[in-house]
Design a protein around this motif. Structure first.
Motif, PDB file in Angstrom:
ATOM      1  N   ASP A  39       0.814  -1.223   0.000  1.00 24.78           N
ATOM      2  CA  ASP A  39       0.000   0.000   0.000  1.00 24.78           C
ATOM      3  C   ASP A  39       0.843   1.267   0.000  1.00 24.78           C
ATOM      4  OD1 ASP A  39       0.917  -0.056   2.596  1.00 24.78           O
ATOM      5  OD2 ASP A  39      -1.062  -0.094   3.533  1.00 24.78           O
ATOM      6  N   GLY A  40       2.149   1.138   0.221  1.00 23.43           N
ATOM      7  CA  GLY A  40       3.024   2.308   0.184  1.00 23.43           C
ATOM      8  C   GLY A  40       2.725   3.331   1.254  1.00 23.43           C
ATOM      9  N   SER A  41       2.124   2.898   2.350  1.00 21.81           N
ATOM     10  CA  SER A  41       1.654   3.829   3.371  1.00 21.81           C
ATOM     11  C   SER A  41       2.791   4.332   4.257  1.00 21.81           C
ATOM     12  CB  SER A  41       0.591   3.158   4.240  1.00 21.81           C
ATOM     13  OG  SER A  41       1.120   2.027   4.891  1.00 21.81           O
ATOM     14  N   VAL A  42       2.490   5.351   5.049  1.00 20.34           N
ATOM     15  CA  VAL A  42       3.468   5.926   5.971  1.00 20.34           C
ATOM     16  C   VAL A  42       3.630   4.994   7.170  1.00 20.34           C
ATOM     17  CG1 VAL A  42       3.982   7.849   7.503  1.00 20.34           C
ATOM     18  CG2 VAL A  42       2.979   8.283   5.246  1.00 20.34           C
ATOM     19  N   GLN A  43       4.862   4.624   7.434  1.00 18.64           N
ATOM     20  CA  GLN A  43       5.207   3.817   8.599  1.00 18.64           C
ATOM     21  C   GLN A  43       5.800   4.739   9.656  1.00 18.64           C
ATOM     22  OE1 GLN A  43       4.410   0.466   8.437  1.00 18.64           O
ATOM     23  NE2 GLN A  43       3.613   1.046   6.413  1.00 18.64           N
ATOM     24  N   SER A  44       5.373   4.558  10.901  1.00 20.93           N
ATOM     25  CA  SER A  44       5.849   5.386  12.008  1.00 20.93           C
ATOM     26  C   SER A  44       6.588   4.506  13.005  1.00 20.93           C
ATOM     27  CB  SER A  44       4.674   6.095  12.698  1.00 20.93           C
ATOM     28  OG  SER A  44       4.036   6.987  11.803  1.00 20.93           O
ATOM     29  N   LEU A  45       7.847   4.833  13.247  1.00 20.61           N
ATOM     30  CA  LEU A  45       8.679   4.063  14.154  1.00 20.61           C
ATOM     31  C   LEU A  45       9.091   4.923  15.339  1.00 20.61           C
ATOM     32  CD1 LEU A  45      11.010   2.260  11.583  1.00 20.61           C
ATOM     33  CD2 LEU A  45       8.883   1.435  12.576  1.00 20.61           C
TER      34      LEU A  45
END
Length: 231
Positions: free
Chosen positions: A166-172
């Protein structure tokens, strides 16, 4: 007369008792909601400190791309690999496309500059990431790592060996590295098999967030004003 008054008093008391019973039963069925009395306002999100959208090429200024195998399969732009931006971002993305490159083993790193986290609290990393895995559980991997010693050693904070299409924003969460003098981040994509032929990975809209500040360079976390960085 007294008898009439006594009967009336008993009737009123009985009616009041019945009303109390009815109210108790109603409260049991639909208990009052006191949750608002205990709610507190949510903390404001940490502020954006560092951003990179890769619109000026890959690697950006002060970033590094490595080719640890030497077969030329490296981080570049999506247009270099004749591919659209498959993340939720727009324009250029940082991309490695094994499918476009052909049958080669590869191990390539996209490495940020060193960042001074001395004045940072609640640090975090956001990035839009697309990863097309050839075979879940196979030999191609995408990783994000952190170094506290300018790349001498790495701490893994994310590994993918399955599709994230989905190419979504990942938050780490990077709070474990709050108040550190030097934090470096690495995006790594690799398959060490001879003749490997996999799919691709893309990263866009890189963002570091924190309360306080994050600046590029090596910090000095020994006293007041420690956020003043040197290269």
């Amino acid at each position: 007369m007294r008898k009439v008054l006594a009967v009336l008093a008993v009737a009123l008391l009985s009616a009041g008792a019945m009303a109390n019973v009815d109210k108790a039963a109603q409260d049991a069925a639909t208990p009052p909601d006191y949750s608002q009395d205990y709610q507190v306002g949510m903390a404001a999100p940490a502020a954006t400190q560092i951003t990179e959208d890769f619109e000026n090429g890959v690697p950006p200024a002060d970033w590094t791309v490595t080719d640890l195998v030497g077969n030329g399969v490296i981080w570049a732009t999506n247009t270099f690999y004749n591919a659209p931006n498959k993340t939720v971002g727009s324009g250029e993305s940082a991309t490695v496309d094994s499918d476009e490159a052909g049958f080669f083993a590869y191990d390539t790193e996209l490495i940020t500059p060193h960042y001074d986290f001395c004045d940072a609290t609640n640090a975090g990393l956001n990035a839009a990431i697309y990863y097309n895995d050839l075979l879940s559980g196979g030999d191609d991997f995408f990783e994000i790592d952190v170094s506290l010693d300018k790349g001498a050693t790495w701490i893994n904070i994310l590994t993918w060996n399955e599709d994230h299409l989905d190419g979504s924003v990942q938050s780490l969460d990077l709070a474990a590295y709050d108040e550190m003098p030097s934090v470096t981040i690495r995006f790594r994509y690799y398959d060490l098999r001879d003749g490997a032929w996999d799919w691709d990975v893309q990263v866009d809209d890189f963002e570091l967030t924190a309360d306080g500040s994050i600046v590029e360079g090596q910090g000095d976390c020994t006293g007041p004003g420690e956020g003043t960085a040197t290269p």
